[in-house]
Scaffold this active site. Structure first.
Site, PDB file in Angstrom:
ATOM      1  CG  HIS A 111      14.616  -6.153 -30.265  1.00  0.00           C
ATOM      2  ND1 HIS A 111      15.441  -6.558 -31.301  1.00  0.00           N
ATOM      3  CD2 HIS A 111      13.816  -7.218 -29.975  1.00  0.00           C
ATOM      4  CE1 HIS A 111      15.123  -7.797 -31.640  1.00  0.00           C
ATOM      5  NE2 HIS A 111      14.146  -8.228 -30.859  1.00  0.00           N
TER       6      HIS A 111
ATOM      7  CD  GLU B 124       4.786   2.317  -1.073  1.00  0.00           C
ATOM      8  OE1 GLU B 124       3.769   1.680  -0.765  1.00  0.00           O
ATOM      9  OE2 GLU B 124       4.732   3.346  -1.749  1.00  0.00           O
TER      10      GLU B 124
ATOM     11  CE  LYS C 255       1.806  10.170   0.424  1.00  0.00           C
ATOM     12  NZ  LYS C 255       1.017   9.262   1.251  1.00  0.00           N
TER      13      LYS C 255
ATOM     14  CE  LYS D 284      -4.332   0.770   5.119  1.00  0.00           C
ATOM     15  NZ  LYS D 284      -3.104   0.033   5.357  1.00  0.00           N
TER      16      LYS D 284
ATOM     17  N   GLY E   5      -1.548  -1.135   1.410  1.00  0.00           N
ATOM     18  CA  GLY E   5      -2.024  -0.753   0.076  1.00  0.00           C
ATOM     19  C   GLY E   5      -1.448  -1.626  -1.017  1.00  0.00           C
ATOM     20  NE  ARG E   6       4.752  -2.104   0.592  1.00  0.00           N
ATOM     21  CZ  ARG E   6       4.655  -1.177   1.520  1.00  0.00           C
ATOM     22  NH1 ARG E   6       3.897  -0.109   1.294  1.00  0.00           N
ATOM     23  NH2 ARG E   6       5.274  -1.286   2.671  1.00  0.00           N
TER      24      ARG E   6
ATOM     25  CD  GLU F  73      -0.595  12.278  -5.435  1.00  0.00           C
ATOM     26  OE1 GLU F  73      -1.281  12.235  -4.388  1.00  0.00           O
ATOM     27  OE2 GLU F  73       0.643  12.137  -5.433  1.00  0.00           O
TER      28      GLU F  73
HETATM   29  O1  F6P Z   1       2.308   7.365  -0.946  1.00  0.00           O
HETATM   30  C1  F6P Z   1       2.446   5.990  -0.974  1.00  0.00           C
HETATM   31  C2  F6P Z   1       1.115   5.331  -0.701  1.00  0.00           C
HETATM   32  O2  F6P Z   1       0.733   5.547   0.602  1.00  0.00           O
HETATM   33  C3  F6P Z   1       1.156   3.847  -1.008  1.00  0.00           C
HETATM   34  O3  F6P Z   1       1.672   3.110   0.017  1.00  0.00           O
HETATM   35  C4  F6P Z   1      -0.285   3.576  -1.309  1.00  0.00           C
HETATM   36  O4  F6P Z   1      -0.452   2.362  -1.990  1.00  0.00           O
HETATM   37  C5  F6P Z   1      -0.642   4.779  -2.126  1.00  0.00           C
HETATM   38  O5  F6P Z   1       0.095   5.837  -1.541  1.00  0.00           O
HETATM   39  C6  F6P Z   1      -2.097   5.128  -2.174  1.00  0.00           C
HETATM   40  O6  F6P Z   1      -2.622   5.342  -0.894  1.00  0.00           O
HETATM   41  P1  F6P Z   1      -4.163   5.396  -0.631  1.00  0.00           P
HETATM   42  O7  F6P Z   1      -4.754   4.091  -1.019  1.00  0.00           O
HETATM   43  O8  F6P Z   1      -4.327   5.680   0.821  1.00  0.00           O
HETATM   44  O9  F6P Z   1      -4.729   6.508  -1.468  1.00  0.00           O
END
Ligand code: F6P
Length: 547
Positions: free
Chosen positions: A384, A353, A512, A206, A267-268, A212
């Site tokens: 189990h 979150e 972060k 987003k 995002g979620r 990452e």
């Molecule tokens: O760090 C958390 C977060 O911002 C989430 O809310 C989000 O889903 C995820 O990182 C990925 O974010 P993006 O889609 O901006 O890479």
């Protein structure tokens, strides 16, 4: 004292909780043979039985009163109509618009959201068909066989969870892979068997700033260009999904290959948007639409059912009851279908979150327990592994049991074994077994008194452990859409009742920012004087060993 705690219903729930803590569900069932009829909701695709909770008529009436007093219906209206209920980021919350069928405009900041959604769906459909039918070709003219989605959090969990859940419906036109971890081990293993000429990458972010994802995307570009014939390969092998077009273009992604996201989709909650592209590529666009339709069905139920019959509202109120009033601090998600093996990971982000916060939307500190920590595993594997804890630890963990009536991959005898466990567990968690019964059973087996004295206390199960049972008719795209939207709305209602802003996530920022600084230290001779001595020495050790 916060405004919520002054409500008549809140005060009464506090009193009721004191009474209920000394009651056993066995008694409640014995006293009321209509519990299942009263405390269950059936919808066309699924059934919720919530009778195995420590509730009675009065508790439910008071919880529903709490929903009224906290104006859940008014807030629901605000969300669906595009009001900026994400206060701290000043944003609308409109994931429901992504699966809405109406010609009526829905305007946010002077723009008709409905038009944007329809345009993007059309763009997605054309793209999906082109790839799946073999008309989208790689740089050397070969058709695409593998899709690699690069994204993390909401840009990964939703699509991957759905892809796994609906595998049965894939015609394998393409193979879909997911890269989320910045540990190079993941991307290296995924790319190893793939042919760069036939791979299409989706960079899903987003913000298009997530370290990452950007790191993985750069590695993917290097992998591709180091083997490609000319510099044009990126346009044929990379698409992006983002609300930050500028960064995506700056990254080298062709403007035509960018699918839009909007700041009014969290995002979620975004798998319904182009973030869901890998799902559509795997299953075909009709199945993707069926998923959206299923979510829309749940939206309609949430919008129109009276509160007492409203599945997301009831599930949210039960969570508040179990957590805030009865004191449970965690909640297990226990799917029995193998297809739902990623559901608890997905719901962890969705709920934790969203509502894992401790100030109200006005910024006041909350001194009541809010949402539980969410965890879980496939139920059978859990039986189990950790069910011992669910049955006998002195920490009561309410649990959602999720199963389906019809298996999509029937194998003789398997489903009956699976589902007999499913039904047995919720019964056992509720009824338990007392010492008298344990002793009688051991006696009947001919055990000595000495043996019985030693073992009996260990075999007692106190029971009285709350569970919800969600029984789906079968796992298919529409039912899964129902299920996901059910939890989305449950989370929304929880937030409203507890007065928490469910749609921001400030809690991820501190770590972060620090990580960015530390990365610089790991890559240079610098070492920040601000670290505490624990962190400083861990970094020193790392640098020494890695030299
Ligand atoms: O760090 C958390 C977060 O911002 C989430 O809310 C989000 O889903 C995820 O990182 C990925 O974010 P993006 O889609 O901006 O890479």
């Amino acid at each position: 004292m916060l405004a919520r705690q002054t409500l008549a219903s809140w005060k009464k729930l506090n009193q009721l909780a004191q009474d209920k803590k000394s009651q056993h569900m066995n008694t409640l069932f014995a006293e009321d043979s209509k519990r299942f009829d009263k405390f269950s909701i059936e919808l066309p695709r699924l059934l919720l039985d919530y009778s195995k909770n420590l509730i009675d008529d009065e508790t439910m009436a008071t919880l529903l009163k709490l929903a009224e007093e906290t104006e859940v219906t008014e807030w629901r209206e605000k969300m669906f109509s595009g009001e900026k209920i994400n206060k701290t980021e000043h944003r609308a919350v409109l994931h429901t618009a992504l699966r809405r069928y109406s010609d009526e405009p829905l305007v946010v900041d002077g723009e008709n959201v409905t038009d944007h959604v329809q345009q993007q769906l059309a763009k997605m459909e054309a793209f999906v068909n082109k790839v799946r039918q073999g008309h989208w070709l790689g740089y050397s003219g070969k058709r695409i066989t593998d899709i690699v989605n690069i994204g993390v959090g909401g840009s990964n969990l939703g699509p991957q969870m759905v892809t796994e859940a609906l595998k049965h419906y894939s015609d394998n036109s393409v193979n879909v892979h997911y890269v989320s971890n910045v540990d190079g081990a993941q991307i290296v293993e995924i790319l190893r068997p793939l042919n760069p000429e036939k791979v299409l990458f989706i960079v899903s972010s987003k913000t298009f700033t997530t370290t990452e994802t950007m790191t993985n995307a750069r590695t993917a570009i290097n992998w591709l260009t180091s083997s490609s014939f000319d510099g044009k390969s990126v346009a044929k092998h990379f698409v992006a999904v983002t609300a930050n077009k500028e960064n995506a273009v700056g990254f080298g992604i062709d403007e035509d290959n960018i699918f839009d996201m909007w700041d009014w989709v969290g995002g979620r909650f975004s798998l319904w948007s182009a973030i869901g592209l890998p799902i559509a590529l795997d299953l075909g666009f009709d199945q993707f639409r069926a998923l959206l339709d299923g979510a829309h069905e749940m939206d309609q139920h949430f919008l129109s059912a009276p509160l007492a019959q409203n599945m997301p509202v009831i599930m949210a109120l039960l969570s508040v009851w179990n957590t805030t009033f009865l004191g449970a601090r965690s909640q297990a998600i226990l799917p029995y279908d193998q297809t739902l093996h990623m559901l608890s990971a997905y719901l962890q982000q969705a709920e934790m979150e969203s509502n894992g916060k401790s100030v109200t939307w006005d910024g006041d500190e909350v001194d009541y327990a809010t949402v539980p920590s969410i965890w879980g595993e496939l139920g059978i594997n859990g039986q189990h592994a950790f069910y011992q804890y669910l049955h006998q630890s002195n920490n009561v963990v309410p649990a959602d049991f999720i199963g389906s009536v019809t298996s999509v991959t029937p194998v003789k005898g398997h489903h009956e074994t699976l589902m007999s466990n499913f039904f047995a567990q919720t019964q056992a968690l509720m009824t338990g077994v007392d010492e008298e019964q344990v002793r009688a059973d051991l006696k009947a087996k001919g055990r000595t008194d000495a043996y019985i004295d030693t073992v009996a206390p260990h075999k007692v199960h106190k029971g009285n452990r709350p569970t919800n049972t969600l029984l789906l008719k079968r796992i298919d795209p529409a039912t899964l859409g129902n299920l996901i939207a059910l939890y989305e709305h449950k989370i929304f209602v929880q937030g409203i009742v507890l007065q928490i802003c469910s749609f921001d996530q400030w809690g991820v920022e501190l770590g972060k920012g620090l990580a960015a600084k530390i990365q610089h230290e790991l890559e240079s001779d610098a070492l920040d004087a601000d670290h505490d001595c624990s962190t400083e020495n861990l970094i020193r050790f790392y640098k020494k060993v890695s030299q």
